[in-house]
Design a protein around this motif. Structure first.
Motif, short mmCIF file in Angstrom:
data_model
loop_
_atom_site.label_atom_id
_atom_site.label_comp_id
_atom_site.label_asym_id
_atom_site.label_seq_id
_atom_site.Cartn_x
_atom_site.Cartn_y
_atom_site.Cartn_z
N VAL A 186 1.00 -1.25 -0.27
CA VAL A 186 -0.23 -0.11 0.12
C VAL A 186 0.68 1.16 -0.29
CG1 VAL A 186 -1.92 -1.15 1.20
CG2 VAL A 186 -0.65 -0.40 2.37
N HIS A 187 -0.24 2.44 -1.29
CA HIS A 187 0.84 3.48 -0.60
C HIS A 187 0.48 4.30 0.03
CE1 HIS A 187 2.51 1.37 -4.85
NE2 HIS A 187 0.89 0.84 -4.46
N GLU A 188 1.36 5.30 0.74
CA GLU A 188 1.41 6.46 2.45
C GLU A 188 0.43 7.31 1.23
OE1 GLU A 188 4.60 7.34 4.99
OE2 GLU A 188 3.01 7.26 6.07
N ASP A 189 0.80 7.24 0.23
CA ASP A 189 1.01 9.54 -0.26
C ASP A 189 -0.83 9.11 -0.32
OD1 ASP A 189 1.79 7.62 -2.50
OD2 ASP A 189 2.07 9.02 -3.56
N GLN A 190 -1.61 7.79 -1.33
CA GLN A 190 -2.81 7.56 -1.29
C GLN A 190 -3.99 7.79 -0.18
OE1 GLN A 190 -3.59 8.24 -4.70
NE2 GLN A 190 -1.52 8.68 -4.80
N ILE A 191 -3.18 7.23 0.86
CA ILE A 191 -4.19 7.02 1.98
C ILE A 191 -4.60 8.74 2.60
CG2 ILE A 191 -4.87 6.10 4.41
CD1 ILE A 191 -2.65 3.94 3.70
N PRO A 192 -6.15 8.65 2.23
CA PRO A 192 -6.31 10.65 3.22
C PRO A 192 -6.49 10.28 4.25
CG PRO A 192 -8.05 8.82 2.35
CD PRO A 192 -6.69 7.84 1.98
N VAL A 193 -6.20 11.11 5.14
CA VAL A 193 -6.07 11.72 6.25
C VAL A 193 -6.17 12.85 6.00
CG1 VAL A 193 -5.08 11.80 8.48
CG2 VAL A 193 -5.14 9.93 6.99
N THR A 194 -7.41 13.41 7.19
CA THR A 194 -7.69 14.84 7.20
C THR A 194 -6.62 15.43 8.26
OG1 THR A 194 -9.00 14.98 9.32
CG2 THR A 194 -9.72 14.24 6.70
N GLU A 195 -6.77 16.92 7.83
CA GLU A 195 -5.50 17.86 8.83
C GLU A 195 -6.23 17.55 9.90
OE1 GLU A 195 -5.17 21.35 7.38
OE2 GLU A 195 -4.73 21.55 4.82
N CYS A 196 -7.57 17.96 10.37
CA CYS A 196 -7.74 17.74 11.82
C CYS A 196 -7.06 16.40 12.20
CB CYS A 196 -9.56 18.24 11.84
SG CYS A 196 -10.24 18.35 13.20
N VAL A 197 -7.23 15.21 11.69
CA VAL A 197 -7.33 13.62 12.33
C VAL A 197 -5.54 13.91 12.56
CG1 VAL A 197 -7.04 11.64 11.82
CG2 VAL A 197 -8.98 12.86 11.98
N GLN A 198 -5.39 14.12 11.63
CA GLN A 198 -3.47 14.62 11.57
C GLN A 198 -3.23 15.11 12.34
OE1 GLN A 198 -1.30 12.38 8.81
NE2 GLN A 198 0.05 12.83 10.62
N GLY A 199 -3.93 16.69 12.78
CA GLY A 199 -3.09 17.31 13.90
C GLY A 199 -3.64 16.37 14.93
N ALA A 200 -4.38 16.35 15.35
CA ALA A 200 -5.04 15.12 16.74
C ALA A 200 -3.83 14.28 17.25
CB ALA A 200 -6.39 14.96 16.60
N CYS A 201 -3.94 13.38 16.07
CA CYS A 201 -2.58 11.70 16.13
C CYS A 201 -0.98 12.53 17.01
CB CYS A 201 -2.47 11.42 14.98
SG CYS A 201 -4.18 10.37 14.65
N LEU B 190 -0.42 15.48 18.31
CA LEU B 190 -0.66 15.70 19.43
C LEU B 190 -0.12 14.73 20.69
CD1 LEU B 190 -0.83 19.03 21.13
CD2 LEU B 190 -3.75 18.47 21.09
N LEU B 191 -1.06 13.70 19.86
CA LEU B 191 -1.36 12.32 21.16
C LEU B 191 -0.38 11.86 21.09
CD1 LEU B 191 -4.93 12.71 21.24
CD2 LEU B 191 -3.89 13.74 22.86
N GLY B 192 0.52 11.87 20.28
CA GLY B 192 1.20 10.71 19.67
C GLY B 192 1.23 9.26 19.49
N LEU B 193 -0.25 9.65 18.05
CA LEU B 193 -0.95 8.50 18.04
C LEU B 193 -0.38 8.23 16.42
CD1 LEU B 193 -4.37 9.40 19.32
CD2 LEU B 193 -2.53 7.14 20.01
N ASP B 194 -0.57 7.00 15.71
CA ASP B 194 -0.56 6.98 14.51
C ASP B 194 -2.40 6.97 13.90
OD1 ASP B 194 -0.62 5.92 11.50
OD2 ASP B 194 1.29 4.13 12.50
N PRO B 195 -2.56 7.52 12.48
CA PRO B 195 -3.78 7.67 11.82
C PRO B 195 -4.23 5.96 11.45
CG PRO B 195 -2.55 8.65 11.32
CD PRO B 195 -1.77 8.32 12.52
N MET B 196 -2.48 5.35 11.20
CA MET B 196 -3.31 3.90 10.07
C MET B 196 -3.73 3.14 11.73
SD MET B 196 -1.89 3.65 7.45
CE MET B 196 -1.56 2.08 7.07
N TYR B 197 -3.79 3.30 12.93
CA TYR B 197 -3.97 2.64 13.17
C TYR B 197 -4.93 2.53 14.45
CZ TYR B 197 0.82 -0.14 13.52
OH TYR B 197 1.38 -0.77 12.19
#
Length: 354
Positions: A256-271, A273-280
């Motif tokens: 799978v290709h990371e640049d094709q996996i959509p993550v919103t700026e809001c979720v990315q920023g929250a992750c 901040l909390l040290g989380l990986d949106p993939m999980y």
């Protein structure tokens, strides 16, 4: 915020001396060990061995699909849904992932003494609306009350029965070499919305759960005769854990290709901040689809016609079958050309989110 590590290192060595911990409910590595060591050995049969969220059962010439799920989310109400909508959509989505049209649900309520009845009414009203929205009937149920302090307001179990709409059962073992891997939208919103509501976190752009039913796009794919090899909704453990589970069940190598996996700026920023990986991070309105590469464009056009899957895109491909000596890895590549192997969620990033 009080955060405790749910993954003491000693829990990695699961044995009969250990106790159940929060990490065993993550849907990741610890859950897999719990099932393999303490559940499957005692109830093993050919339906369990399929490794899917539902079982397709022959019954007097019909092909029924049966599933069950339990919901313990905290808080009970969160932006974008509540435990009632989650309990309906979650079970309906499990049926849809097997290619079944949902028909009937049961509802088991475990209520804690002291729960305001107005809250129960709001939850049941949400369940009724959600059931009507997806065309299922809540036909039976059960109610139990536990002493104050021995529950967390409400726990709900829903079981569902559907009728197989696919020409053949859909499960991980149908995944084939060169299949396209399609993701139905951005990831991580449900888990982060619940986390923000639980901890009282305010973000400039409010987080809303992606909690939603997935039946309509799946039924449209089947109606268009798309050769659906496998479907998997993304809940606990997120996208990464789902991919690893499917690779292992199908014994296939995937990329799978990371640049094709959509993550919103809001979720990315929250992750971040909390040290989380949106993939999980958990989702409740997203799914993976495996189809032959020559049908990926037709599948995308169908999915993108529905609001819930408008953000669908191809994120990768199935490389091929691994030999007996190999391992069914999932390779994540980025735009710079570097690669890393994905693994199951080892413990629990965010407990009590579904």
């Amino acid at each position: 915020m009080n955060i405790e590590c749910p993954l003491p290192m000693e829990t990695l060595a699961t044995d009969s001396e250990e106790m159940v911990r929060l990490g065993h409910g993550s849907g990741g590595e610890l859950t897999e060990r719990l099932l393999q060591n303490f559940v499957f050995p005692y109830i093993d049969n050919r339906w369990i061995q399929q490794g899917h969220d539902s079982a397709t059962l022959p019954l007097d010439g019909s092909r029924l699909v049966f599933t069950t799920d339990s919901f313990v989310v905290s808080p009970l109400f969160f932006p974008g849904g509540n435990i009632g909508t989650l309990a309906v959509y979650g079970t309906v989505n499990d049926l849809a992932m097997s290619g079944a049209r949902p028909k009937y649900l049961s509802c088991g309520l475990i209520l804690e003494e002291g729960l305001p009845l107005k809250q129960l009414a709001r939850i049941m009203q949400s369940m009724g609306r959600a059931a009507a929205e997806v065309g299922v009937q809540l036909v039976t149920g059960d109610t139990k009350v536990v002493e104050k302090g021995k529950g967390d307001g409400v726990y709900i179990n829903t079981s569902g029965i559907g009728v197989l709409a696919a020409p053949q059962p859909i499960h991980p073992r149908q995944i084939a070499a060169s299949d396209a891997i399609i993701l139905s939208g951005d990831i991580g919103r449900h888990g982060m919305a619940v986390m923000a509501a639980r901890e009282g976190l305010d973000f400039e752009n409010p987080l809303h759960s992606d909690c939603a039913p997935l039946c309509d796009p799946v039924m449209a794919l089947l109606a268009a005769a798309i050769d659906v090899h496998c479907l998997r909704d993304l809940t606990r453990g997120g996208l990464a854990t789902a991919l690893v589970e499917l690779a292992e069940s199908s014994h296939m190598q995937m990329q799978v290709h990371e640049d094709q996996i959509p993550v919103t700026e809001c979720v990315q920023g929250a992750c971040e901040l909390l040290g989380l990986d949106p993939m999980y991070v958990a989702n409740e309105g997203r799914f993976l689809l495996f189809v032959p590469a020559n049908q990926q464009q037709a599948a995308l056009e169908i999915l993108q016609a529905f609001d819930v899957s408008a953000g669908s895109r191809v994120i990768g491909e199935v490389i091929g079958l691994v030999d007996d000596a190999g391992t069914a890895d999932v390779i994540l590549s980025n735009a710079l050309g570097s690669e890393r192997l994905l693994c199951r969620l080892p413990g629990e990033q965010l407990p009590r989110i579904c």
